[in-house]
Design an enzyme around this catalytic site. Structure first.
Site, PDB file in Angstrom:
ATOM      1  N   HIS A  18     -11.379  36.433  61.756  1.00 19.05           N
ATOM      2  CA  HIS A  18     -11.049  36.685  63.154  1.00 19.05           C
ATOM      3  C   HIS A  18      -9.644  36.150  63.435  1.00 19.05           C
ATOM      4  CE1 HIS A  18     -11.799  37.502  67.338  1.00 19.05           C
ATOM      5  NE2 HIS A  18     -11.258  36.330  67.626  1.00 19.05           N
ATOM      6  N   GLU A  34     -25.865  35.280  64.527  1.00 26.40           N
ATOM      7  CA  GLU A  34     -26.268  36.355  65.440  1.00 26.40           C
ATOM      8  C   GLU A  34     -25.381  36.447  66.677  1.00 26.40           C
ATOM      9  OE1 GLU A  34     -27.773  33.618  64.703  1.00 26.40           O
ATOM     10  OE2 GLU A  34     -29.142  32.905  66.270  1.00 26.40           O
TER      11      GLU A  34
HETATM   12  C1  GAR Z   1      -7.631  41.786  61.400  1.00 32.29           C
HETATM   13  O1  GAR Z   1      -6.603  41.242  62.188  1.00 32.29           O
HETATM   14  C2  GAR Z   1      -8.950  41.059  61.649  1.00 32.29           C
HETATM   15  O2  GAR Z   1      -8.783  39.674  61.835  1.00 32.29           O
HETATM   16  C3  GAR Z   1      -9.404  41.735  62.907  1.00 32.29           C
HETATM   17  O3  GAR Z   1      -9.130  43.088  62.690  1.00 32.29           O
HETATM   18  C4  GAR Z   1      -7.990  43.201  61.853  1.00 32.29           C
HETATM   19  C5  GAR Z   1      -8.315  44.099  60.684  1.00 32.29           C
HETATM   20  O4  GAR Z   1      -7.174  44.355  59.911  1.00 32.29           O
HETATM   21  N1  GAR Z   1     -10.779  41.498  63.145  1.00 32.29           N
HETATM   22  C6  GAR Z   1     -11.286  41.243  64.357  1.00 32.29           C
HETATM   23  O5  GAR Z   1     -10.633  41.219  65.369  1.00 32.29           O
HETATM   24  C7  GAR Z   1     -12.780  40.973  64.364  1.00 32.29           C
HETATM   25  N2  GAR Z   1     -13.198  40.431  65.623  1.00 32.29           N
HETATM   26  P1  GAR Z   1      -7.307  44.965  58.460  1.00 32.29           P
HETATM   27  O6  GAR Z   1      -8.178  46.222  58.605  1.00 32.29           O
HETATM   28  O7  GAR Z   1      -5.909  45.313  58.090  1.00 32.29           O
HETATM   29  O8  GAR Z   1      -7.926  43.937  57.561  1.00 32.29           O
END
Ligand code: GAR
Length: 201
Positions: A110, A143
């Protein structure tokens, strides 16, 4: 024994690419047994195909509800038999039933220092709030949303002229390091979860 790993993603897949690179470089002793996307056009699933991983699309829009979608994802996971499931930009909430099947075996990344700024657009939330430090968190999935025990965090300074986008770009560099670091630690197998605390032995 290499860590057997399944990757779930929804989009670009740069964290997946960082994991792949770490395996190729011999930094991470792991084997990816399945890559699953809930979005048909996700660039991450294209990369998985190019790199020769078992790649599956389980389009959530084709299922009646969350439970039906999860049944199919769980079926693929059962066949791939991973020890750890890495959520890499997987933008779907997992039900409590799903999580309970893999206790302390599902990890997520995250783009904030949890427990600050869970949910979507964490980087823009951080800029809007005016924090001076942000970063990323790799944690076990429970969860609740973005809430499980923390495995690794990396921090960086927020600049006065940052926007959500510029901060996201710098955090992403840290994410790639953090995810690999967390998986290397998990691959060694010597840790326990003591309440909320993940302790490496
Ligand atoms: C990343 O920044 C990840 O931390 C975020 O989505 C992006 C995916 O990038 N995830 C969230 O926000 C989950 N709550 P990627 O597809 O290039 O790995």
């Amino acid at each position: 024994m290499p860590l057997s790993l399944a990757v779930l993603l929804s989009g670009r897949g740069s964290n997946f690419a960082a994991i792949h690179d770490a395996i190729e470089r011999g930094v991470l002793d792991a084997r990816i047994t399945a890559v699953i996307s809930n979005r048909p056009g996700a660039p991450g699933i294209e990369r998985a195909r190019q790199w020769g991983y078992p790649a599956h699309v389980v389009d959530h829009k084709q299922f009646a509800d969350r439970a039906a979608h999860e049944v199919e994802v769980l079926r693929l996971l059962a066949a791939a038999d991973p020890h750890v499931i890495a959520l890499a930009g997987y933008m779907r909430l997992l039900s409590a039933d799903f999580v309970a099947r893999y206790p302390h075996r599902i990890v997520n990344i995250h783009p904030s220092l949890l427990p600050s700024f869970p949910g979507v657009d964490a980087q823009a939330q951080a800029v809007a709030y005016g924090v001076k430090v942000s970063g990323c968190t790799v944690h076990f999935v429970d969860e609740h949303l973005d809430a499980g025990p923390i495995i690794v965090q990396r921090a960086l300074e927020v600049r006065d002229d940052d926007t959500g986008e510029t901060l996201a770009a710098r955090i992403l560099v840290e994410e790639h390091i953090a995810y690999v670091d967390a998986l290397v630690k998990l691959s060694r197998g010597r840790f326990r979860v003591d309440g909320r605390r993940v302790v490496f032995e």
